[in-house]
Structures are given as C-alpha cells and as structure tokens.
Write an enzyme that holds these catalytic residues in place. Structure first.
Site, mmCIF file in Angstrom:
data_model
loop_
_atom_site.group_PDB
_atom_site.id
_atom_site.type_symbol
_atom_site.label_atom_id
_atom_site.label_comp_id
_atom_site.label_asym_id
_atom_site.label_seq_id
_atom_site.Cartn_x
_atom_site.Cartn_y
_atom_site.Cartn_z
ATOM 1 N NE ARG A 81 30.482 34.628 96.394
ATOM 2 C CZ ARG A 81 29.803 33.601 96.878
ATOM 3 N NH1 ARG A 81 30.142 32.363 96.554
ATOM 4 N NH2 ARG A 81 28.792 33.793 97.708
ATOM 5 C CD GLU A 110 38.055 42.669 80.102
ATOM 6 O OE1 GLU A 110 38.838 42.115 80.901
ATOM 7 O OE2 GLU A 110 36.943 42.199 79.829
ATOM 8 C CG HIS A 158 30.044 42.434 81.401
ATOM 9 N ND1 HIS A 158 29.837 41.243 82.079
ATOM 10 C CD2 HIS A 158 29.390 42.323 80.219
ATOM 11 C CE1 HIS A 158 29.092 40.445 81.336
ATOM 12 N NE2 HIS A 158 28.801 41.081 80.199
ATOM 13 N NE ARG A 184 23.722 35.198 96.090
ATOM 14 C CZ ARG A 184 24.534 34.572 95.250
ATOM 15 N NH1 ARG A 184 25.792 34.917 95.154
ATOM 16 N NH2 ARG A 184 24.083 33.580 94.515
ATOM 17 C CB SER A 233 45.137 39.580 83.002
ATOM 18 O OG SER A 233 43.827 39.730 82.520
ATOM 19 C CG ASN A 234 40.944 43.246 83.797
ATOM 20 O OD1 ASN A 234 41.003 44.283 83.126
ATOM 21 N ND2 ASN A 234 40.400 42.125 83.332
ATOM 22 C CD GLU A 270 18.329 44.761 86.107
ATOM 23 O OE1 GLU A 270 18.072 44.239 85.020
ATOM 24 O OE2 GLU A 270 17.913 45.886 86.451
HETATM 25 C C1 GAR Z 1 37.691 39.628 82.376
HETATM 26 O O1 GAR Z 1 37.574 39.416 80.996
HETATM 27 C C2 GAR Z 1 36.451 40.307 82.907
HETATM 28 O O2 GAR Z 1 35.852 41.162 81.990
HETATM 29 C C3 GAR Z 1 35.568 39.117 83.152
HETATM 30 O O3 GAR Z 1 36.416 38.153 83.705
HETATM 31 C C4 GAR Z 1 37.702 38.309 83.136
HETATM 32 C C5 GAR Z 1 38.719 38.307 84.258
HETATM 33 O O4 GAR Z 1 40.011 38.219 83.737
HETATM 34 N N1 GAR Z 1 34.501 39.460 84.044
HETATM 35 C C6 GAR Z 1 33.274 38.984 83.916
HETATM 36 O O5 GAR Z 1 32.952 38.182 83.058
HETATM 37 C C7 GAR Z 1 32.295 39.499 84.951
HETATM 38 N N2 GAR Z 1 30.963 39.393 84.459
HETATM 39 P P1 GAR Z 1 41.271 38.439 84.644
HETATM 40 O O6 GAR Z 1 41.128 37.517 85.852
HETATM 41 O O7 GAR Z 1 42.430 38.044 83.795
HETATM 42 O O8 GAR Z 1 41.311 39.879 85.048
#
Ligand code: GAR
Length: 229
Positions: free
Chosen positions: A97, A180, A115, A71, A19-20, A149
């Site tokens: 990942r 987001e 995040h 990795r 969705s992002n 990190e």
């Molecule tokens: C989002 O909420 C993003 O912040 C999170 O995964 C989701 C992806 O949603 N990311 C993390 O947790 C990374 N640490 P999406 O696939 O619908 O964009």
C-alpha cells in the site's frame, strides 16, 4: 529510540507471504537481531505473514482497508496501532500500500522498506520483468529509509547479483528474494544497535555519511563504498 537503553520495539507491515518477516524472526532466534518484533500488521486477511507471526507468538493484526475507504483514515488507524505498541521502528516487508505523507512523516528516520530492485532503478512494480526487458546485467534489492515519495528514500544496503543468461522472471525473483533475506536483517540490526540513522535525508552508519548504499554480493562480500552500477 523513544526509550533510551530499552530493546527497540519493531512492527512489521506485510501484505504477502512474509518470507522477509521470517528472515527477521530467524535472525532473532539466532540472537542476531537486537530488537523485538512486537507487532505484525497486514492489509490482507490471508497473508502468510500473519500466520508466521501467530506461529512465533507475536500479535498479528489484520486491518482490512475496505473498512476504511479513505487512505487518511486507514493510515490514522495504522498510526494508532503502531503508537499503542510503542513502536520504535516500522519495517515494511512487502506491504503493498502507498502510505500517506502524514504517516511516513510521523516515522521519519524510523521506517525502513525493502524493494526488489537496485534503486533508483525500477521503482514501483514488476521489477524483475523490467530488468529482463531492459537486458540489464545486474539486479538486486535495496533497503532504504522511507520518505513520502514512493521508493525514493535514501538507500542503506543493497544486494547485487548478476542476471544469468537463463534467468526468467521467476528465477530472478527467487535470487533477489534470497538476497533480501540476507540484507534486511543486517540493516534492521544496524538500526537496533543505534549504528544506522537518517538525518536530513542522508544515511549515517556509525556516524559517517554513506555516500552510496553498502553492498552485499552473491558471494557474501560486503562493500561500504561499492562502485555504482
Ligand atoms: C519482497 O520481494 C519485497 O521486496 C517486495 O515484496 C516482496 C515481499 O515478499 N516489496 C515490494 O515490492 C515493495 N515495493 P515476502 O512477503 O515474502 O517478504
């Protein structure tokens, strides 16, 4: 940018629904993203992000980790794909990942992540649950530059929303996700416009150091020097 004056080439890495990614594609459609998404990579075959990329006519690559158990090997493959596409900015959009230091360092200052928490609070997983368990009043999301990190890189832009008395994990996740979709296109736009940079782990916006992340609130207000939460 590696090619001065050229439209920045963006690669989006996503493991999930995408969705992002869609928010970035929509911003592009509205003429609000001065960059071109040229590649979408996922580690998960069924990722909605891959389908969204194909629908938008963007190259969608599934790179299965099972074929590259170390990795380092996997990340070298990622790095090659990104380099082959002349990637200027790597946009992590729910890519679940942990990346090798080598890969992160090769895109230092050219890799953003989103995040679902107000970093430095709640790095890692299950952020909505942890906010509810801690009975925190404010939650949100953070766009930050990526450093080796995990979830520790300098923050650029946050979305903040109040935790409502009736919120549960699902409703909180939905509120944060909506935020987001507002902040990621803004931060990526700033980068593509050359307004946003990262130098020595400090964020510069229009050549001015950001001492704290810019903040967008649920009512749509943007503050460049918001008080800390
Ligand atoms: C989002 O909420 C993003 O912040 C999170 O995964 C989701 C992806 O949603 N990311 C993390 O947790 C990374 N640490 P999406 O696939 O619908 O964009």
């Amino acid at each position: 940018m590696s090619r001065p004056g050229a439209v920045p080439r963006l690669a989006v890495l996503a493991s999930g629904e995408g969705s992002n990614l869609q928010a970035l594609l929509d911003a592009g459609e509205r003429g609000n993203l001065p960059g071109e998404i040229t590649l979408v990579i996922s580690d998960r075959d069924g990722a909605g992000a891959l389908q969204r990329a194909r629908t938008a006519g963007i190259q969608a690559l599934h790179l299965p980790p099972q074929a590259h158990p170390s990795r380092g090997d996997y990340d070298r493959l990622l790095a090659r794909s990104l380099a082959d596409h002349g990637t200027d900015l790597v946009v992590l959009a729910g890519f679940m990942r942990i990346l090798s230091d080598e890969l992160v360092q090769s895109f230092a200052g050219r890799m953003l992540n989103i995040h679902p928490s107000l970093l430095p609070r709640h790095r890692g997983l299950h952020t909505h649950r942890r906010v509810l368990e801690a009975r925190e009043a404010v939650h949100g999301a953070t766009v930050h530059f990526v450093v080796p990190e995990l979830d520790a890189g300098p923050a650029v832009l946050q979305y903040r929303c109040a935790v409502r008395p009736w919120d549960n994990e699902a409703s909180l996740a939905a509120s944060v996700r909506r935020g987001e979709h507002l902040i990621y296109p803004i931060a990526v736009k700033w980068f593509c416009q050359g307004r946003l940079r990262c130098r020595d782990d400090h964020v510069l916006l229009d050549d001015q150091p950001l001492r704290a992340p810019a903040v967008l609130t649920r009512d749509g207000a943007m503050a460049l020097a918001a008080p800390p939460i």
